[in-house]
Design a protein around this motif. Structure first.
Motif, PDB file in Angstrom:
ATOM      1  N   GLU A 296       0.832  -1.209   0.000  1.00  0.00           N
ATOM      2  CA  GLU A 296       0.000   0.000   0.000  1.00  0.00           C
ATOM      3  C   GLU A 296       0.865   1.257   0.000  1.00  0.00           C
ATOM      4  OE1 GLU A 296      -2.476  -0.377   3.406  1.00  0.00           O
ATOM      5  OE2 GLU A 296      -3.638  -2.062   2.593  1.00  0.00           O
ATOM      6  N   THR A 297       1.939   1.243   0.781  1.00  0.00           N
ATOM      7  CA  THR A 297       2.827   2.408   0.840  1.00  0.00           C
ATOM      8  C   THR A 297       3.557   2.591  -0.483  1.00  0.00           C
ATOM      9  OG1 THR A 297       3.152   2.025   3.212  1.00  0.00           O
ATOM     10  CG2 THR A 297       4.727   3.478   2.107  1.00  0.00           C
ATOM     11  N   GLU A 298       3.981   1.494  -1.083  1.00  0.00           N
ATOM     12  CA  GLU A 298       4.656   1.568  -2.378  1.00  0.00           C
ATOM     13  C   GLU A 298       3.744   2.213  -3.421  1.00  0.00           C
ATOM     14  OE1 GLU A 298       7.216  -1.372  -5.314  1.00  0.00           O
ATOM     15  OE2 GLU A 298       5.556  -2.210  -4.155  1.00  0.00           O
ATOM     16  N   THR A 299       2.475   1.809  -3.426  1.00  0.00           N
ATOM     17  CA  THR A 299       1.513   2.403  -4.364  1.00  0.00           C
ATOM     18  C   THR A 299       1.329   3.881  -4.086  1.00  0.00           C
ATOM     19  OG1 THR A 299       0.334   0.295  -4.606  1.00  0.00           O
ATOM     20  CG2 THR A 299      -0.865   2.303  -5.207  1.00  0.00           C
ATOM     21  N   ALA A 300       1.235   4.234  -2.819  1.00  0.00           N
ATOM     22  CA  ALA A 300       1.047   5.643  -2.449  1.00  0.00           C
ATOM     23  C   ALA A 300       2.234   6.494  -2.902  1.00  0.00           C
ATOM     24  CB  ALA A 300       0.866   5.765  -0.944  1.00  0.00           C
ATOM     25  N   VAL A 301       3.448   5.974  -2.742  1.00  0.00           N
ATOM     26  CA  VAL A 301       4.643   6.713  -3.157  1.00  0.00           C
ATOM     27  C   VAL A 301       4.663   6.891  -4.668  1.00  0.00           C
ATOM     28  CG1 VAL A 301       7.163   6.567  -3.338  1.00  0.00           C
ATOM     29  CG2 VAL A 301       6.045   6.103  -1.158  1.00  0.00           C
ATOM     30  N   LYS A 302       4.248   5.864  -5.398  1.00  0.00           N
ATOM     31  CA  LYS A 302       4.183   5.973  -6.854  1.00  0.00           C
ATOM     32  C   LYS A 302       3.168   7.017  -7.297  1.00  0.00           C
ATOM     33  CE  LYS A 302       5.696   1.274  -7.989  1.00  0.00           C
ATOM     34  NZ  LYS A 302       5.297  -0.052  -8.547  1.00  0.00           N
ATOM     35  N   LEU A 303       2.175   7.263  -6.441  1.00  0.00           N
ATOM     36  CA  LEU A 303       1.154   8.264  -6.744  1.00  0.00           C
ATOM     37  C   LEU A 303       1.522   9.620  -6.139  1.00  0.00           C
ATOM     38  CD1 LEU A 303      -2.059   6.082  -6.214  1.00  0.00           C
ATOM     39  CD2 LEU A 303      -1.030   6.798  -8.380  1.00  0.00           C
ATOM     40  N   TYR A 304       2.807   9.799  -5.902  1.00  0.00           N
ATOM     41  CA  TYR A 304       3.356  11.089  -5.491  1.00  0.00           C
ATOM     42  C   TYR A 304       3.124  11.426  -4.025  1.00  0.00           C
ATOM     43  CZ  TYR A 304       3.202  11.365 -10.555  1.00  0.00           C
ATOM     44  OH  TYR A 304       3.322  11.072 -11.880  1.00  0.00           O
ATOM     45  N   ALA A 305       2.921  10.436  -3.187  1.00  0.00           N
ATOM     46  CA  ALA A 305       2.893  10.717  -1.749  1.00  0.00           C
ATOM     47  C   ALA A 305       4.314  11.082  -1.307  1.00  0.00           C
ATOM     48  CB  ALA A 305       2.402   9.495  -0.978  1.00  0.00           C
ATOM     49  N   GLY A 306       4.428  11.827  -0.217  1.00  0.00           N
ATOM     50  CA  GLY A 306       5.749  12.202   0.279  1.00  0.00           C
ATOM     51  C   GLY A 306       6.542  10.981   0.671  1.00  0.00           C
ATOM     52  N   LYS A 307       7.697  10.787   0.062  1.00  0.00           N
ATOM     53  CA  LYS A 307       8.471   9.557   0.272  1.00  0.00           C
ATOM     54  C   LYS A 307       8.937   9.404   1.710  1.00  0.00           C
ATOM     55  CE  LYS A 307      10.170   9.840  -4.472  1.00  0.00           C
ATOM     56  NZ  LYS A 307      11.347  10.132  -5.337  1.00  0.00           N
ATOM     57  N   VAL A 308       9.489  10.471   2.274  1.00  0.00           N
ATOM     58  CA  VAL A 308      10.052  10.382   3.617  1.00  0.00           C
ATOM     59  C   VAL A 308       8.972  10.038   4.638  1.00  0.00           C
ATOM     60  CG1 VAL A 308      11.237  11.634   5.450  1.00  0.00           C
ATOM     61  CG2 VAL A 308      11.952  11.940   3.070  1.00  0.00           C
ATOM     62  N   LEU A 309       7.896  10.808   4.642  1.00  0.00           N
ATOM     63  CA  LEU A 309       6.819  10.564   5.608  1.00  0.00           C
ATOM     64  C   LEU A 309       6.180   9.201   5.395  1.00  0.00           C
ATOM     65  CD1 LEU A 309       5.045  14.050   5.820  1.00  0.00           C
ATOM     66  CD2 LEU A 309       6.550  12.974   7.505  1.00  0.00           C
ATOM     67  N   ALA A 310       6.016   8.801   4.137  1.00  0.00           N
ATOM     68  CA  ALA A 310       5.382   7.521   3.836  1.00  0.00           C
ATOM     69  C   ALA A 310       6.212   6.360   4.362  1.00  0.00           C
ATOM     70  CB  ALA A 310       5.163   7.382   2.332  1.00  0.00           C
ATOM     71  N   LEU A 311       7.530   6.393   4.134  1.00  0.00           N
ATOM     72  CA  LEU A 311       8.374   5.289   4.577  1.00  0.00           C
ATOM     73  C   LEU A 311       8.565   5.285   6.089  1.00  0.00           C
ATOM     74  CD1 LEU A 311       9.077   5.251   1.441  1.00  0.00           C
ATOM     75  CD2 LEU A 311      11.201   4.158   2.162  1.00  0.00           C
ATOM     76  N   GLU A 312       8.669   6.474   6.687  1.00  0.00           N
ATOM     77  CA  GLU A 312       8.788   6.520   8.149  1.00  0.00           C
ATOM     78  C   GLU A 312       7.515   5.982   8.797  1.00  0.00           C
ATOM     79  OE1 GLU A 312       9.839  10.451   9.319  1.00  0.00           O
ATOM     80  OE2 GLU A 312      11.906  10.305   8.576  1.00  0.00           O
ATOM     81  N   SER A 313       6.356   6.369   8.254  1.00  0.00           N
ATOM     82  CA  SER A 313       5.085   5.876   8.775  1.00  0.00           C
ATOM     83  C   SER A 313       4.984   4.364   8.612  1.00  0.00           C
ATOM     84  CB  SER A 313       3.929   6.564   8.050  1.00  0.00           C
ATOM     85  OG  SER A 313       2.686   6.015   8.443  1.00  0.00           O
ATOM     86  N   LEU A 314       5.479   3.863   7.487  1.00  0.00           N
ATOM     87  CA  LEU A 314       5.460   2.417   7.242  1.00  0.00           C
ATOM     88  C   LEU A 314       6.247   1.680   8.314  1.00  0.00           C
ATOM     89  CD1 LEU A 314       4.995  -0.133   5.488  1.00  0.00           C
ATOM     90  CD2 LEU A 314       7.050   0.506   4.206  1.00  0.00           C
ATOM     91  N   LEU A 315       7.456   2.140   8.600  1.00  0.00           N
ATOM     92  CA  LEU A 315       8.276   1.468   9.613  1.00  0.00           C
ATOM     93  C   LEU A 315       7.599   1.484  10.983  1.00  0.00           C
ATOM     94  CD1 LEU A 315      12.102   2.162   9.264  1.00  0.00           C
ATOM     95  CD2 LEU A 315      10.770   0.175   8.575  1.00  0.00           C
ATOM     96  N   ILE A 316       7.006   2.620  11.327  1.00  0.00           N
ATOM     97  CA  ILE A 316       6.321   2.721  12.624  1.00  0.00           C
ATOM     98  C   ILE A 316       5.173   1.716  12.699  1.00  0.00           C
ATOM     99  CG2 ILE A 316       4.863   4.208  14.049  1.00  0.00           C
ATOM    100  CD1 ILE A 316       6.587   6.589  13.046  1.00  0.00           C
ATOM    101  N   GLN A 317       4.405   1.619  11.622  1.00  0.00           N
ATOM    102  CA  GLN A 317       3.272   0.685  11.615  1.00  0.00           C
ATOM    103  C   GLN A 317       3.729  -0.763  11.664  1.00  0.00           C
ATOM    104  OE1 GLN A 317      -0.294   1.825   9.056  1.00  0.00           O
ATOM    105  NE2 GLN A 317       1.288   3.161   8.179  1.00  0.00           N
ATOM    106  N   ILE A 318       4.811  -1.089  10.937  1.00  0.00           N
ATOM    107  CA  ILE A 318       5.325  -2.465  10.991  1.00  0.00           C
ATOM    108  C   ILE A 318       5.797  -2.786  12.410  1.00  0.00           C
ATOM    109  CG2 ILE A 318       7.156  -4.017  10.184  1.00  0.00           C
ATOM    110  CD1 ILE A 318       7.022  -2.681   7.486  1.00  0.00           C
ATOM    111  N   LYS A 319       6.479  -1.829  13.027  1.00  0.00           N
ATOM    112  CA  LYS A 319       6.937  -2.035  14.397  1.00  0.00           C
ATOM    113  C   LYS A 319       5.744  -2.270  15.326  1.00  0.00           C
ATOM    114  CE  LYS A 319       9.728   0.024  18.079  1.00  0.00           C
ATOM    115  NZ  LYS A 319      10.665   1.121  18.436  1.00  0.00           N
ATOM    116  N   GLN A 320       4.672  -1.502  15.131  1.00  0.00           N
ATOM    117  CA  GLN A 320       3.481  -1.675  15.964  1.00  0.00           C
ATOM    118  C   GLN A 320       2.819  -3.013  15.720  1.00  0.00           C
ATOM    119  OE1 GLN A 320       1.329   1.844  14.769  1.00  0.00           O
ATOM    120  NE2 GLN A 320       2.000   3.017  16.553  1.00  0.00           N
ATOM    121  N   VAL A 321       2.792  -3.453  14.463  1.00  0.00           N
ATOM    122  CA  VAL A 321       2.216  -4.767  14.141  1.00  0.00           C
ATOM    123  C   VAL A 321       2.994  -5.864  14.833  1.00  0.00           C
ATOM    124  CG1 VAL A 321       1.915  -6.465  12.298  1.00  0.00           C
ATOM    125  CG2 VAL A 321       1.173  -4.120  11.956  1.00  0.00           C
ATOM    126  N   PHE A 322       4.330  -5.807  14.731  1.00  0.00           N
ATOM    127  CA  PHE A 322       5.156  -6.873  15.290  1.00  0.00           C
ATOM    128  C   PHE A 322       5.193  -6.854  16.808  1.00  0.00           C
ATOM    129  CE2 PHE A 322       7.924  -7.264  11.216  1.00  0.00           C
ATOM    130  CZ  PHE A 322       6.891  -7.966  10.604  1.00  0.00           C
TER     131      PHE A 322
END
Length: 328
Positions: A296-322
């Motif tokens: 989902e994050t990869e798709t969002a980045v391809k659609l011009y979402a902010g790369k830095v915020l998108a990837l940082e948010s992704l890591l935080i969410q993965i950490k929360q999941v795990f």
């Protein structure tokens, strides 16, 4: 089939194309469908040379063969997307060129790469060429996704489907690049049945990057997130973030396969033991959720979402999941 020795694999397709030429049954348009990097455009160019060889034997010495091999044949026209799309101006230019009598070729060839990237305007204009194909002209379209092409275009082309290359074919092709055994194994594992020039060209950067991605994802609970964010920012600055998505998805999918006893399905075959020997105390549900977050994050980045915020948010969410703090 010596004419196509430079193209490894696709033997049935080569035979079909040669038979069509020998029986004078070449259609006005072909559509080559298959993964990017699988050899569609290379085969199209060689076929154009083959059907125009003055000796009809792919001699390499006649004037047509020499022009093709020098990449300067005026009757071989190739267009590809200019930016995101193939533009109307490119199709208009093609139409103009096809209105001129071929200079040397008995059958001029127009190659349209990534035809699924024709926009609505250029697709409608291109359709006029297919509806009234110029004499002595073969049009070859290539695409990795026929579902993105207009049905009216599909119906006017003879489709040829390219299947993924075998591991043996890929191995033979990669031998030409003089890769080390370690580098070649990495490229083979991530090839997906096609030659990925990006992996070959960047292998010395990507191989250690994969290890850093694996280490980062295995240490989300222990290391400072600031350290992880700095690493992500470094990859973004170097335009390597697409590989972060790729390596992360394949790692988590591999873990799912390993936990299910399906090790033969994993991508990182060269790192199987290292992955198994690391502690990964995550459930299949958590791993699958992480995979979905990454995609989902990869798709969002391809659609011009902010790369830095998108990837940082992704890591935080993965950490929360795990850690079990994100309800899934």
């Amino acid at each position: 089939m010596a004419a196509f020795d430079d193209i490894i694999g696709h033997e049935a397709i080569k035979s079909r194309l040669i038979t069509a030429f020998n029986k004078n049954r070449i259609p006005s348009a072909y559509l080559f469908i298959g993964y990017s990097g699988i050899g569609k455009s290379s085969l199209a160019r060689l076929y154009a040379q083959y059907i125009n060889c003055e000796t009809k034997d792919f001699c390499g010495h006649c004037s047509n063969c020499r022009l093709f091999e020098n990449g300067s044949h005026p009757d071989f026209i190739s267009i590809k997307p200019d930016g995101q799309f193939i533009k109307i101006s490119q199709i208009q230019s093609l139409i103009s060129q096809l209105g001129i009598t071929p200079a040397y070729a008995s059958k001029r060839v127009a190659l349209v790469k990534e035809a699924h990237r024709l926009n609505q305007e250029s697709a409608n204009s291109f359709l006029k060429i297919l509806e009234e194909p110029p004499l002595d002209t073969l049009i070859i379209l290539t695409s990795s996704d026929e579902n993105l092409l207009l049905e009216t275009i599909l119906s006017r082309c003879q489709k040829i489907s390219f299947t993924p290359l075998s591991r043996e074919n890929l191995n033979e092709i990669l031998d030409i690049n003089s890769l080390t055994p370690e580098n070649k194994e990495f490229v083979l594992n991530y090839s997906g049945g096609a030659i990925r020039k990006d992996l070959v060209e960047k292998v010395d950067v990507l191989l250690p990057m994969r290890e850093r991605v694996f280490a980062l994802l295995n240490n989300l609970q222990d290391e400072s997130m600031v350290s992880h964010f700095n690493q992500l920012d470094n990859w973004i600055q170097k335009d390597l973030h697409p590989y972060f998505f790729e390596f992360a998805v394949h790692l988590f999918r591999d873990l799912i396969f390993i936990n299910a006893g399906q090790e033969e399905l994993i991508t990182n075959k060269d790192r199987l033991e290292a992955i198994k020997n690391q502690p990964w105390p995550y459930s299949e549900e958590q791993l699958q959720w992480a995979v979905n977050l990454i995609l989902e994050t990869e798709t969002a980045v391809k659609l011009y979402a902010g790369k830095v915020l998108a990837l940082e948010s992704l890591l935080i969410q993965i950490k929360q999941v795990f850690s079990g703090r994100l309800v899934i």
